[in-house]
Design a protein around this motif. Structure first.
Motif, PDB file in Angstrom:
ATOM      1  N   ASN A 260       0.858  -1.185   0.000  1.00 17.94           N
ATOM      2  CA  ASN A 260       0.000   0.000   0.000  1.00 17.94           C
ATOM      3  C   ASN A 260       0.892   1.231   0.000  1.00 17.94           C
ATOM      4  O   ASN A 260       1.865   1.300   0.759  1.00 17.94           O
ATOM      5  CB  ASN A 260      -0.864   0.050   1.264  1.00 17.94           C
ATOM      6  CG  ASN A 260      -1.940  -1.012   1.288  1.00 17.94           C
ATOM      7  OD1 ASN A 260      -2.413  -1.474   0.249  1.00 17.94           O
ATOM      8  ND2 ASN A 260      -2.341  -1.412   2.490  1.00 17.94           N
ATOM      9  N   ILE A 261       0.560   2.212  -0.843  1.00 18.02           N
ATOM     10  CA  ILE A 261       1.191   3.529  -0.739  1.00 18.02           C
ATOM     11  C   ILE A 261       0.064   4.533  -0.551  1.00 18.02           C
ATOM     12  O   ILE A 261      -0.635   4.915  -1.497  1.00 18.02           O
ATOM     13  CB  ILE A 261       2.028   3.892  -1.982  1.00 18.02           C
ATOM     14  CG1 ILE A 261       3.057   2.806  -2.277  1.00 18.02           C
ATOM     15  CG2 ILE A 261       2.748   5.227  -1.741  1.00 18.02           C
ATOM     16  CD1 ILE A 261       4.007   3.142  -3.413  1.00 18.02           C
ATOM     17  N   GLY A 262      -0.148   4.913   0.693  1.00 14.09           N
ATOM     18  CA  GLY A 262      -1.221   5.835   1.047  1.00 14.09           C
ATOM     19  C   GLY A 262      -0.778   6.737   2.173  1.00 14.09           C
ATOM     20  O   GLY A 262       0.255   6.493   2.823  1.00 14.09           O
ATOM     21  N   ASN A 263      -1.565   7.751   2.441  1.00 18.05           N
ATOM     22  CA  ASN A 263      -1.197   8.746   3.441  1.00 18.05           C
ATOM     23  C   ASN A 263      -1.356   8.236   4.864  1.00 18.05           C
ATOM     24  O   ASN A 263      -0.825   8.826   5.792  1.00 18.05           O
ATOM     25  CB  ASN A 263      -2.025  10.019   3.246  1.00 18.05           C
ATOM     26  CG  ASN A 263      -1.362  11.237   3.835  1.00 18.05           C
ATOM     27  OD1 ASN A 263      -0.155  11.434   3.674  1.00 18.05           O
ATOM     28  ND2 ASN A 263      -2.123  12.053   4.544  1.00 18.05           N
ATOM     29  N   ASN A 264      -2.145   7.136   5.030  1.00 17.67           N
ATOM     30  CA  ASN A 264      -2.357   6.554   6.342  1.00 17.67           C
ATOM     31  C   ASN A 264      -3.152   7.485   7.259  1.00 17.67           C
ATOM     32  O   ASN A 264      -3.154   7.333   8.466  1.00 17.67           O
ATOM     33  CB  ASN A 264      -1.006   6.187   6.974  1.00 17.67           C
ATOM     34  CG  ASN A 264      -1.121   5.311   8.209  1.00 17.67           C
ATOM     35  OD1 ASN A 264      -0.517   5.598   9.235  1.00 17.67           O
ATOM     36  ND2 ASN A 264      -1.880   4.239   8.118  1.00 17.67           N
ATOM     37  N   LYS A 265      -3.841   8.482   6.641  1.00 16.39           N
ATOM     38  CA  LYS A 265      -4.657   9.426   7.411  1.00 16.39           C
ATOM     39  C   LYS A 265      -5.892   9.796   6.588  1.00 16.39           C
ATOM     40  O   LYS A 265      -5.902  10.818   5.891  1.00 16.39           O
ATOM     41  CB  LYS A 265      -3.869  10.703   7.739  1.00 16.39           C
ATOM     42  CG  LYS A 265      -2.711  10.498   8.695  1.00 16.39           C
ATOM     43  CD  LYS A 265      -1.982  11.806   8.953  1.00 16.39           C
ATOM     44  CE  LYS A 265      -0.806  11.604   9.880  1.00 16.39           C
ATOM     45  NZ  LYS A 265      -0.039  12.863  10.105  1.00 16.39           N
ATOM     46  N   PRO A 266      -6.958   8.977   6.631  1.00 18.03           N
ATOM     47  CA  PRO A 266      -8.136   9.293   5.824  1.00 18.03           C
ATOM     48  C   PRO A 266      -8.757  10.625   6.225  1.00 18.03           C
ATOM     49  O   PRO A 266      -8.729  11.019   7.398  1.00 18.03           O
ATOM     50  CB  PRO A 266      -9.085   8.127   6.098  1.00 18.03           C
ATOM     51  CG  PRO A 266      -8.589   7.491   7.343  1.00 18.03           C
ATOM     52  CD  PRO A 266      -7.126   7.748   7.415  1.00 18.03           C
ATOM     53  N   VAL A 267      -9.281  11.324   5.225  1.00 14.93           N
ATOM     54  CA  VAL A 267      -9.872  12.646   5.416  1.00 14.93           C
ATOM     55  C   VAL A 267     -11.324  12.606   4.962  1.00 14.93           C
ATOM     56  O   VAL A 267     -11.632  12.049   3.898  1.00 14.93           O
ATOM     57  CB  VAL A 267      -9.095  13.712   4.603  1.00 14.93           C
ATOM     58  CG1 VAL A 267      -9.780  15.074   4.675  1.00 14.93           C
ATOM     59  CG2 VAL A 267      -7.659  13.807   5.104  1.00 14.93           C
ATOM     60  N   ALA A 268     -12.205  13.178   5.736  1.00 13.59           N
ATOM     61  CA  ALA A 268     -13.612  13.254   5.352  1.00 13.59           C
ATOM     62  C   ALA A 268     -13.749  14.098   4.084  1.00 13.59           C
ATOM     63  O   ALA A 268     -13.070  15.122   3.932  1.00 13.59           O
ATOM     64  CB  ALA A 268     -14.436  13.857   6.477  1.00 13.59           C
ATOM     65  N   LEU A 269     -14.629  13.678   3.177  1.00 16.11           N
ATOM     66  CA  LEU A 269     -14.797  14.377   1.911  1.00 16.11           C
ATOM     67  C   LEU A 269     -15.160  15.837   2.130  1.00 16.11           C
ATOM     68  O   LEU A 269     -14.657  16.722   1.422  1.00 16.11           O
ATOM     69  CB  LEU A 269     -15.870  13.682   1.071  1.00 16.11           C
ATOM     70  CG  LEU A 269     -16.156  14.284  -0.302  1.00 16.11           C
ATOM     71  CD1 LEU A 269     -14.904  14.313  -1.168  1.00 16.11           C
ATOM     72  CD2 LEU A 269     -17.277  13.506  -0.994  1.00 16.11           C
ATOM     73  N   MET A 270     -16.013  16.110   3.089  1.00 17.98           N
ATOM     74  CA  MET A 270     -16.415  17.503   3.327  1.00 17.98           C
ATOM     75  C   MET A 270     -15.236  18.341   3.835  1.00 17.98           C
ATOM     76  O   MET A 270     -15.122  19.519   3.494  1.00 17.98           O
ATOM     77  CB  MET A 270     -17.579  17.564   4.315  1.00 17.98           C
ATOM     78  CG  MET A 270     -18.892  16.996   3.769  1.00 17.98           C
ATOM     79  SD  MET A 270     -19.373  17.734   2.172  1.00 17.98           S
ATOM     80  CE  MET A 270     -19.461  19.468   2.598  1.00 17.98           C
ATOM     81  N   THR A 271     -14.339  17.745   4.611  1.00 12.90           N
ATOM     82  CA  THR A 271     -13.139  18.463   5.050  1.00 12.90           C
ATOM     83  C   THR A 271     -12.255  18.778   3.849  1.00 12.90           C
ATOM     84  O   THR A 271     -11.680  19.873   3.739  1.00 12.90           O
ATOM     85  CB  THR A 271     -12.348  17.611   6.066  1.00 12.90           C
ATOM     86  OG1 THR A 271     -13.168  17.356   7.201  1.00 12.90           O
ATOM     87  CG2 THR A 271     -11.075  18.321   6.502  1.00 12.90           C
ATOM     88  N   PHE A 272     -12.165  17.828   2.927  1.00 11.69           N
ATOM     89  CA  PHE A 272     -11.380  18.022   1.711  1.00 11.69           C
ATOM     90  C   PHE A 272     -11.950  19.173   0.884  1.00 11.69           C
ATOM     91  O   PHE A 272     -11.216  20.040   0.400  1.00 11.69           O
ATOM     92  CB  PHE A 272     -11.389  16.726   0.905  1.00 11.69           C
ATOM     93  CG  PHE A 272     -10.355  16.647  -0.173  1.00 11.69           C
ATOM     94  CD1 PHE A 272      -9.016  16.497   0.126  1.00 11.69           C
ATOM     95  CD2 PHE A 272     -10.718  16.711  -1.513  1.00 11.69           C
ATOM     96  CE1 PHE A 272      -8.049  16.406  -0.865  1.00 11.69           C
ATOM     97  CE2 PHE A 272      -9.766  16.620  -2.512  1.00 11.69           C
ATOM     98  CZ  PHE A 272      -8.431  16.472  -2.189  1.00 11.69           C
ATOM     99  N   ILE A 273     -13.272  19.203   0.747  1.00 11.86           N
ATOM    100  CA  ILE A 273     -13.931  20.276  -0.025  1.00 11.86           C
ATOM    101  C   ILE A 273     -13.697  21.625   0.648  1.00 11.86           C
ATOM    102  O   ILE A 273     -13.413  22.629  -0.020  1.00 11.86           O
ATOM    103  CB  ILE A 273     -15.431  19.978  -0.166  1.00 11.86           C
ATOM    104  CG1 ILE A 273     -15.639  18.765  -1.085  1.00 11.86           C
ATOM    105  CG2 ILE A 273     -16.185  21.196  -0.712  1.00 11.86           C
ATOM    106  CD1 ILE A 273     -17.063  18.236  -1.115  1.00 11.86           C
ATOM    107  N   ARG A 274     -13.810  21.671   1.968  1.00 12.68           N
ATOM    108  CA  ARG A 274     -13.596  22.945   2.684  1.00 12.68           C
ATOM    109  C   ARG A 274     -12.152  23.436   2.501  1.00 12.68           C
ATOM    110  O   ARG A 274     -11.904  24.654   2.449  1.00 12.68           O
ATOM    111  CB  ARG A 274     -13.906  22.772   4.179  1.00 12.68           C
ATOM    112  CG  ARG A 274     -15.343  22.394   4.503  1.00 12.68           C
ATOM    113  CD  ARG A 274     -16.350  23.335   3.891  1.00 12.68           C
ATOM    114  NE  ARG A 274     -17.732  22.930   4.180  1.00 12.68           N
ATOM    115  CZ  ARG A 274     -18.778  23.263   3.446  1.00 12.68           C
ATOM    116  NH1 ARG A 274     -18.612  24.004   2.351  1.00 12.68           N
ATOM    117  NH2 ARG A 274     -19.991  22.867   3.763  1.00 12.68           N
ATOM    118  N   THR A 275     -11.211  22.504   2.408  1.00 12.60           N
ATOM    119  CA  THR A 275      -9.815  22.895   2.182  1.00 12.60           C
ATOM    120  C   THR A 275      -9.647  23.507   0.797  1.00 12.60           C
ATOM    121  O   THR A 275      -8.933  24.508   0.631  1.00 12.60           O
ATOM    122  CB  THR A 275      -8.886  21.679   2.349  1.00 12.60           C
ATOM    123  OG1 THR A 275      -9.089  21.095   3.634  1.00 12.60           O
ATOM    124  CG2 THR A 275      -7.424  22.089   2.210  1.00 12.60           C
TER     125      THR A 275
END
Length: 344
Positions: A260-275
């Motif tokens: 696996n190559i991932g950030n190991n820190k899932p982010v809520a979609l709405m948090t991503f949109i707000r960013t």
């Protein structure tokens, strides 16, 4: 060392080729420039690669074995990083034959060319989508991945099985790379973060699936590339402790591994949109939609093996990564718009 990068005009292929050449490697880059998304973006990526003296690029299709075989022979390829594929979960529902040709026939051709030319190491793009209906978080390479929920995912699982067969039969060292939601500058226009940025910037409502109840392990492109480069330098060895009575899907008695190559820190979609809103300085107009066929609600990478074997863990925050993407997006499309106006 001469490294073949397939899909070099693609998002990950472009960034990886740049990094390999910065490290002094000779890169042969191929791409078929299909029209799944904006061809001009692909040609602009390839054009930038051609500026480097260590790069040789050409248009070629992995689905045509004779072309591929001749390329391996003529350029004396030593290792292969195979990133060319038909991407996209939803597109696989309406255009299945594109996936069968590129992801199955094409990958089979790559494996056979590697065998015939005694390639020292094949790394290939798999996907977090192989975890399918699995809801055991975080996703581990030791988990079973026998329940895909899209044809795209099924082809990536098939790639891992095909690779293992060649590792077993011919001793070909193969490393599968399960990428988790890659984003960043020069990214793919079909990805949600790209369409969100474009539509928010233009005041167009964005479609938010599953009513916004989604989580993704968004992984910045530089972290993906760092993981690939480190794994490239470490061809897999047979696991002497592999147990046939309790087989571990993540390793093998053959020279085969998946990571696996991932950030190991899932982010809520709405948090991503707000960013994205924050970086653009604009507010999104949201249109909430039900879950789409082939989608999963959450992804979350267990990267213990990656950290253990090559000493790497992604570090780029969402704020840093989205900031870099938005800066590139505005710069690239401003320049491109100006160029198109001059041609009118």
């Amino acid at each position: 060392m001469t490294i073949l990068v397939t899909g070099a005009a693609g998002f990950i292929g472009y960034h990886l080729s740049q990094r390999l050449m910065e490290d002094g490697q000779q890169v042969i880059g191929i791409d078929n420039f299909n029209d799944y998304y904006d061809i001009q973006l692909k040609r602009d990526r390839m054009g930038r690669l051609h500026r480097h003296p260590l790069f040789t690029g050409m248009e070629a299709d992995i689905a045509r074995f004779d072309e591929l075989d001749a390329l391996f022979r003529d350029y004396k390829v030593k290792t292969v990083i195979h990133l060319a594929a038909q991407a996209g979960v939803r597109y696989s529902i309406t255009n299945p034959f594109a996936y069968l040709e590129s992801n199955l026939v094409g990958f089979g051709n790559v494996l056979e060319a590697c065998r015939r030319h005694e390639i020292k190491h094949l790394l290939y793009a798999s996907s977090s989508s192989v975890y399918g209906a699995n809801v055991n978080m975080p996703f581990s390479v030791h988990d079973s991945v026998d329940h895909p929920v899209s044809l795209y995912a099924a082809t990536k699982k098939a790639n891992e099985l095909m690779a293992h067969t060649y590792s077993h039969l011919y001793g070909l060292p193969t490393t599968g790379l399960r990428f988790f939601t890659v984003y960043g500058p020069w990214g793919r226009p079909d990805m949600a973060y790209f369409t969100f940025t474009r539509d928010i910037d233009n005041g167009v409502p964005i479609k938010v699936f599953n009513e916004g109840r989604m989580q993704r392990d968004f992984t910045y492109i530089d972290d993906i590339v760092e993981g690939i480069v480190r794994l490239h330098a470490r061809p897999p060895q047979p696991d002497p402790h592999w147990n046939r009575e309790q087989p571990d899907p993540g390793s093998s008695y053959a020279p085969y591994r998946v990571y696996n190559i991932g950030n190991n820190k899932p982010v809520a979609l709405m948090t991503f949109i707000r960013t994205i809103e924050q970086m653009l300085g604009k507010e999104a107009k949201l249109e909430f939609m039900p879950m789409q066929p082939g989608d999963v609600e959450a992804t979350f990478a267990d990267i213990d093996e990656l950290t253990r074997d090559v000493g790497f863990k992604p570090t780029t925050t969402i704020q840093e990564g989205i900031g870099q993407f938005v800066d590139w997006y505005r710069s690239y499309y401003t320049v491109r718009s100006s160029a198109e106006q001059l041609q009118l």
